[in-house]
Enzyme design. Structure first.
Site, PDB file in Angstrom:
ATOM      1  CG  MET A 146       4.139  -7.739   0.983  1.00 49.44           C
ATOM      2  SD  MET A 146       4.893  -6.123   1.097  1.00 49.44           S
ATOM      3  CE  MET A 146       6.582  -6.606   1.331  1.00 49.44           C
ATOM      4  CG  HIS A 166      -1.908  -0.991   1.380  1.00 52.15           C
ATOM      5  ND1 HIS A 166      -1.918  -1.935   2.371  1.00 52.15           N
ATOM      6  CD2 HIS A 166      -3.012  -1.235   0.629  1.00 52.15           C
ATOM      7  CE1 HIS A 166      -2.972  -2.705   2.246  1.00 52.15           C
ATOM      8  NE2 HIS A 166      -3.656  -2.316   1.188  1.00 52.15           N
ATOM      9  CB  SER A 193      -4.575  -6.501   5.025  1.00 47.04           C
ATOM     10  OG  SER A 193      -4.268  -5.347   4.292  1.00 47.04           O
ATOM     11  NE  ARG A 194      -8.529 -11.271   2.453  1.00 47.58           N
ATOM     12  CZ  ARG A 194      -9.762 -11.504   2.882  1.00 47.58           C
ATOM     13  NH1 ARG A 194      -9.976 -12.439   3.768  1.00 47.58           N
ATOM     14  NH2 ARG A 194     -10.775 -10.814   2.416  1.00 47.58           N
ATOM     15  CD  GLN A 215      -1.278  -7.642 -12.060  1.00 46.93           C
ATOM     16  OE1 GLN A 215      -1.689  -6.603 -12.565  1.00 46.93           O
ATOM     17  NE2 GLN A 215      -1.658  -8.843 -12.494  1.00 46.93           N
ATOM     18  CD  GLN A 235      -9.849  -4.894  -5.854  1.00 45.02           C
ATOM     19  OE1 GLN A 235     -10.618  -5.439  -5.079  1.00 45.02           O
ATOM     20  NE2 GLN A 235      -8.799  -4.210  -5.445  1.00 45.02           N
ATOM     21  CG  ASP A 239      -6.525  -7.657  -4.697  1.00 43.88           C
ATOM     22  OD1 ASP A 239      -6.881  -8.685  -4.122  1.00 43.88           O
ATOM     23  OD2 ASP A 239      -5.907  -6.734  -4.128  1.00 43.88           O
TER      24      ASP A 239
HETATM   25  O1  PAF Z   1      -8.380  -4.079  -2.660  1.00 48.36           O
HETATM   26  C1  PAF Z   1      -9.019  -3.643  -1.678  1.00 48.36           C
HETATM   27  O2  PAF Z   1      -8.478  -3.377  -0.609  1.00 48.36           O
HETATM   28  C2  PAF Z   1     -10.534  -3.443  -1.798  1.00 48.36           C
HETATM   29  O3  PAF Z   1     -11.092  -4.428  -2.588  1.00 48.36           O
HETATM   30  C3  PAF Z   1     -10.920  -2.045  -2.302  1.00 48.36           C
HETATM   31  C4  PAF Z   1     -10.436  -1.783  -3.714  1.00 48.36           C
HETATM   32  C5  PAF Z   1     -10.347  -0.985  -1.359  1.00 48.36           C
HETATM   33  C6  PAF Z   1     -12.441  -1.887  -2.296  1.00 48.36           C
HETATM   34  O4  PAF Z   1     -12.975  -2.087  -1.030  1.00 48.36           O
END
Ligand code: PAF
Length: 288
Positions: free
Chosen positions: A190, A36, A192-193, A154, A159, A156
């Site tokens: 990496m 992040h 958060s989980r 990337q 997403q 995700d």
């Molecule tokens: O990738 C994430 O952390 C989440 O899916 C997002 C894009 C912040 C949407 O809640």
């Protein structure tokens, strides 16, 4: 650093911004890590104002326990953002942390945004409603923040495809920038989980990347091999480690559609349960 906790105040702040300043947004669910911070620093290098949003988006969880146990620590996230700022950086940092009630005052009767076909992808089918939840919250954040550039990771992969389509098909005048997956020293992507893993589970988890790399090697040695054969090989590799439960392995094009053969490049992705924690990862398979 400015911390805004509600939509009305954000609108006020947004109105006060000089029109030609460039605004970047880094949407997150908090519990920030180096990946992040790398997106935030990239945004800082390209924008005058960087808004990091922290919002654990209830409607993208299809498992209540997963939502309730999602790691959260806003004060520590704010500290991390502050500490990550290069000393010569002039960019203004803003943190936006709206409450669930404010984002979803009518959670059972609200308008949702559905990106066609994504829910039918293997990833979508394995998490019903997840991608509609992501598209809905990202649309809301885009409408509230009205950024010029939005930054996503990337890791995700589907997403990222969804958000590029959302921006394009809904005419958001926003550039979508995708940051590379960042990995721990042992290859684990990496996330958060990762903080939910026990010591033993953490030690086990780099196996996911190892399997993806083994599939990649097999593909590079046999570029005409079918996706089905690659996936079967990967499933057999995962089955060697009985402490992991594989949810899916998929090989898809950059529209998120599964492909039978790889003609140029494709996304190899997987989701795996390590104990109760669901981890995802992906790499790009590319013909030499
Ligand atoms: O990738 C994430 O952390 C989440 O899916 C997002 C894009 C912040 C949407 O809640």
């Amino acid at each position: 650093m400015k911390h805004i906790t509600n939509i009305k105040d954000f609108f006020k702040f947004r109105k006060s911004i000089t029109p030609n300043l460039k605004i970047g947004v880094v949407p997150t669910m908090g519990h920030l890590h180096k990946a992040h911070l790398s997106l935030i620093n990239n945004a800082r290098s390209q924008c005058d104002i960087v808004v990091t949003t922290i919002f654990v988006n209830e409607i993208q969880f299809n498992n209540k326990e997963d939502f309730l146990t999602y790691p959260q620590n806003i004060p520590s996230d704010i500290q991390l953002i502050e500490n990550s700022k290069p000393s010569d950086c002039q960019t203004m940092d803003v943190i936006f942390t709206p409450s669930s009630l404010e984002m979803y005052p009518n959670i059972n009767k609200m308008t949702k945004v559905m990106v066609e076909k994504i829910d039918n992808s293997i990833e979508g089918k394995s998490r019903p409603g997840h991608f509609t939840g992501v598209a809905t919250v990202v649309s809301k954040l885009f409408n509230i923040i009205r950024p010029d550039i939005a930054y996503f990771g990337q890791k995700d992969a589907i997403q990222c495809i969804l958000i590029k389509r959302l921006a394009n098909e809904m005419n958001y005048p926003i550039d979508i920038v995708i940051g590379e997956t960042m990995r721990e020293f042992d290859g684990l992507a990496m996330s958060s989980r990762n903080s939910k893993l026990s010591k033993e589970e953490r030690e086990l988890s780099p196996f996911i990347y190892k399997v993806l790399k083994n599939i990649q090697t097999l593909f590079e040695q046999n570029p005409k091999i079918s996706s089905r054969e690659l996936i079967t090989f990967g499933v057999n590799e995962f089955n060697k480690e009985n402490r992991m439960k594989i949810e899916y392995i998929s090989i898809s094009n950059f529209n998120g559609e599964e492909v039978e053969f790889i003609t140029d490049s494709a996304i190899l992705s997987c989701a795996v349960f390590v104990g109760k924690t669901r981890l995802i990862d992906n790499i790009i398979l590319k013909l030499e």
